[in-house]
Design a protein around this motif. Structure first.
Motif, short mmCIF file in Angstrom:
data_model
loop_
_atom_site.label_atom_id
_atom_site.label_comp_id
_atom_site.label_asym_id
_atom_site.label_seq_id
_atom_site.Cartn_x
_atom_site.Cartn_y
_atom_site.Cartn_z
N ILE A 237 0.85 -1.19 0.00
CA ILE A 237 0.00 0.00 0.00
C ILE A 237 0.88 1.24 0.00
CG2 ILE A 237 -1.67 1.33 1.36
CD1 ILE A 237 -2.79 -1.37 2.35
N ASP A 238 0.59 2.17 -0.91
CA ASP A 238 1.32 3.44 -0.98
C ASP A 238 0.66 4.52 -0.15
OD1 ASP A 238 3.40 2.80 -3.11
OD2 ASP A 238 1.55 2.28 -4.17
N ILE A 239 -0.68 4.54 -0.16
CA ILE A 239 -1.44 5.57 0.55
C ILE A 239 -2.54 4.89 1.34
CG2 ILE A 239 -2.89 7.62 0.33
CD1 ILE A 239 -1.46 8.21 -2.32
N TRP A 240 -2.56 5.12 2.65
CA TRP A 240 -3.66 4.64 3.48
C TRP A 240 -4.68 5.76 3.56
CZ3 TRP A 240 -3.29 4.00 9.53
CH2 TRP A 240 -4.58 3.71 10.03
N GLN A 241 -5.79 5.60 2.86
CA GLN A 241 -6.86 6.59 2.88
C GLN A 241 -7.88 6.22 3.94
OE1 GLN A 241 -10.37 6.43 1.90
NE2 GLN A 241 -10.50 8.58 2.52
N GLY A 242 -8.34 7.24 4.68
CA GLY A 242 -9.34 6.99 5.71
C GLY A 242 -8.78 6.90 7.11
N ALA A 243 -7.51 7.23 7.28
CA ALA A 243 -6.88 7.13 8.59
C ALA A 243 -7.52 8.14 9.54
CB ALA A 243 -5.38 7.37 8.48
N VAL A 244 -8.37 7.66 10.44
CA VAL A 244 -9.07 8.54 11.37
C VAL A 244 -8.09 9.07 12.41
CG1 VAL A 244 -11.33 7.47 11.01
CG2 VAL A 244 -9.80 6.55 12.78
N SER A 245 -8.48 10.16 13.07
CA SER A 245 -7.55 10.86 13.95
C SER A 245 -7.17 10.06 15.18
CB SER A 245 -8.14 12.21 14.37
OG SER A 245 -9.36 12.03 15.07
N THR A 246 -7.95 9.05 15.56
CA THR A 246 -7.61 8.24 16.74
C THR A 246 -6.35 7.40 16.52
OG1 THR A 246 -9.18 6.57 15.95
CG2 THR A 246 -9.95 8.11 17.65
N GLU A 251 2.23 10.86 14.62
CA GLU A 251 3.25 9.90 15.05
C GLU A 251 3.49 8.83 13.99
OE1 GLU A 251 5.31 9.88 17.71
OE2 GLU A 251 4.51 11.91 17.97
N LEU A 252 2.43 8.38 13.33
CA LEU A 252 2.60 7.39 12.26
C LEU A 252 3.44 7.97 11.12
CD1 LEU A 252 -0.95 5.76 11.98
CD2 LEU A 252 1.08 4.84 13.11
N ILE A 253 3.21 9.24 10.79
CA ILE A 253 3.96 9.87 9.71
C ILE A 253 5.44 9.97 10.07
CG2 ILE A 253 4.27 12.07 8.47
CD1 ILE A 253 1.13 12.33 8.73
N LYS A 254 5.72 10.33 11.31
CA LYS A 254 7.12 10.39 11.75
C LYS A 254 7.79 9.03 11.68
CE LYS A 254 6.50 14.22 15.02
NZ LYS A 254 6.49 14.60 16.47
N PRO A 258 8.38 7.72 5.07
CA PRO A 258 8.97 7.38 3.77
C PRO A 258 8.36 6.14 3.11
CG PRO A 258 10.67 7.90 5.39
CD PRO A 258 9.38 7.76 6.14
N LYS A 259 7.72 5.29 3.90
CA LYS A 259 7.23 4.01 3.38
C LYS A 259 5.75 4.02 3.03
CE LYS A 259 10.66 1.42 6.05
NZ LYS A 259 10.85 0.41 7.12
N ILE A 260 4.97 4.90 3.64
CA ILE A 260 3.54 4.96 3.38
C ILE A 260 3.05 6.37 3.68
CG2 ILE A 260 2.82 4.29 5.71
CD1 ILE A 260 0.61 2.55 4.37
N THR A 261 2.07 6.82 2.92
CA THR A 261 1.48 8.15 3.12
C THR A 261 0.11 8.01 3.77
OG1 THR A 261 2.69 9.26 1.36
CG2 THR A 261 0.50 10.14 1.88
N ILE A 262 -0.16 8.92 4.70
CA ILE A 262 -1.45 8.95 5.40
C ILE A 262 -2.36 9.95 4.70
CG2 ILE A 262 -2.61 9.54 7.56
CD1 ILE A 262 -0.93 6.97 7.72
N MET A 263 -3.56 9.51 4.36
CA MET A 263 -4.57 10.37 3.74
C MET A 263 -5.81 10.35 4.62
SD MET A 263 -6.20 10.10 -0.09
CE MET A 263 -7.61 11.11 -0.60
N GLY A 264 -6.09 11.47 5.26
CA GLY A 264 -7.24 11.52 6.15
C GLY A 264 -7.03 12.51 7.27
N TYR A 296 4.27 13.17 3.19
CA TYR A 296 3.69 11.87 3.55
C TYR A 296 2.31 12.03 4.19
CZ TYR A 296 8.71 11.14 3.23
OH TYR A 296 10.02 11.17 2.83
N PHE A 297 1.63 13.11 3.84
CA PHE A 297 0.29 13.37 4.39
C PHE A 297 -0.57 14.08 3.35
CE2 PHE A 297 -2.59 16.46 6.59
CZ PHE A 297 -3.51 15.52 7.03
N ILE A 298 -1.79 13.59 3.19
CA ILE A 298 -2.79 14.21 2.32
C ILE A 298 -4.00 14.53 3.19
CG2 ILE A 298 -4.34 13.89 0.36
CD1 ILE A 298 -2.26 11.88 -0.77
N PRO A 299 -4.26 15.82 3.45
CA PRO A 299 -5.44 16.15 4.26
C PRO A 299 -6.71 15.78 3.51
CG PRO A 299 -4.46 18.14 3.32
CD PRO A 299 -3.52 17.01 3.00
N ALA A 300 -7.59 15.06 4.19
CA ALA A 300 -8.80 14.59 3.52
C ALA A 300 -9.80 14.14 4.56
CB ALA A 300 -8.50 13.43 2.57
N MET A 301 -11.07 14.23 4.22
CA MET A 301 -12.09 13.59 5.02
C MET A 301 -11.89 12.08 4.91
SD MET A 301 -15.42 15.99 4.36
CE MET A 301 -16.18 15.48 5.91
#
Length: 329
Positions: A237-246, A251-254, A258-264, A296-301
């Motif tokens: 997986i390159d982008i995990w979409q739907g990562a809720v704030s909980t 911390e996951l991005i830190k 480099p290995k995965i991007t958080i979208m959410g 490594y972050f895409i702001p998204a609902m």
């Protein structure tokens, strides 16, 4: 100014994006292949329907989405040890002309500007519990692992044959796959169980797509799954979409950036509601952008497509992301 596609690649590669990727803007999502078109789905407020797997689907008028019906009468799989007697995968062999609508839709997308993105749902775990009911599915992992492995292998082989048709006709740049793996407070399975049952199949599927021209794997999972991120990376997986704030996404991005991007990180449960105020939308969008940063972050609902349940919320978040781009870039 970078194109939407270029800006996304700079973001996920740790390069030099010139603005935030604005939710789904880089993805030209195409739907309507003949396999999905011939898989009935419930309409809001309409009657129950039986889909191509034999699953009864319902969508009452007063709820935001449809769901399977899992009383004893309607479950497809009532005994996992006898799944072969009742589970029959939908047909995949459609003539070339039946693929024309989605081929035409893909041809209209400027691949320099956006990724031609195919949408696939449900995923392995969801297809299993659609057939069995989620409570029984979670128990079967413990009580009947051999039968569960067999059923999962059957689903994976069908999904691989589906993938063959998609890459043959659509030639996508990106796959957007749905499969939810938890609630907002924990994953449905331990990492060890997830590794045993779910990871191998997705590794095969995602490897096939990437070997056949797909550049990006975007996986929707609007749940707590911080404990499964190493397995997501292992899957491809390159982008995990739907990562809720909980999930504590900063911390996951830190840790994994480099290995995965958080979208959410902009939770639909907080904003996608009746009576939400502009101030709430501004606050949540700004919090996500400032806390998670530029790379490594895409702001998204966290909803699994480019819209909101309540009209105007998605567009208001877009506007706030534009504002944060001007402030932070």
């Amino acid at each position: 100014m970078l194109t939407k596609r270029q800006n996304l690649l700079e973001t996920i590669r740790g390069g030099n994006p010139d603005r935030f990727v604005k939710q789904y803007e880089a993805f030209g999502i195409v739907m309507g292949d003949p396999i999905s078109r011939n898989n009935p789905s419930a309409k809001r407020g309409g009657p129950n329907v039986v889909d191509a797997w034999g699953v009864t689907r319902s969508w009452p008028a007063n709820v935001p989405g449809g769901f399977p019906v899992h009383d004893y009468e309607h479950k497809v799989v009532k005994d996992i040890t006898k799944w072969k007697e009742v589970v029959k995968a939908p047909k995949l062999d459609y003539p070339e002309e039946d693929w024309a609508p989605i081929v035409e839709a893909a041809a209209k997308i400027d691949r320099n500007e956006q990724f031609v993105t195919v949408f696939r749902a449900p995923g392995i775990f969801e297809q299993v519990h659609y057939l069995t009911g989620i409570d029984d599915a979670l128990m079967y992992f413990y009580e009947e692992p051999e039968a569960m492995h067999e059923l999962i292998d059957y689903i994976v082989e069908w999904m691989l044959k589906y993938a063959e048709q998609i890459v043959k006709y659509v030639r996508p740049d990106c796959l957007f796959q749905h499969d939810d793996w938890g609630s907002h407070i924990n994953s449905f399975m331990s990492p060890e169980m997830f590794e045993e049952f779910i990871v191998p199949g997705f590794k095969k599927i995602y490897a096939y797509y990437k070997a056949n021209g797909v550049e990006l794997i975007v996986h929707h999972n609007d749940a707590y799954s911080a404990n499964l991120v190493p397995q997501m990376i292992e899957m491809g997986i390159d982008i995990w979409q739907g990562a809720v704030s909980t999930n504590n996404n900063p911390e996951l991005i830190k840790k994994y950036g480099p290995k995965i991007t958080i979208m959410g990180d902009i939770d639909n449960g907080i904003l996608d509601k009746e009576g939400v105020t502009p101030e709430e939308i501004r606050r949540e969008t700004e919090r996500a952008c400032r806390n998670c940063g530029k790379l490594y972050f895409i702001p998204a609902m966290t909803h699994g497509l480019a819209f909101s349940i309540f009209p105007g919320v998605y567009e208001a978040v877009d506007a706030e992301i534009d504002r944060m781009s001007k402030e932070m870039f």
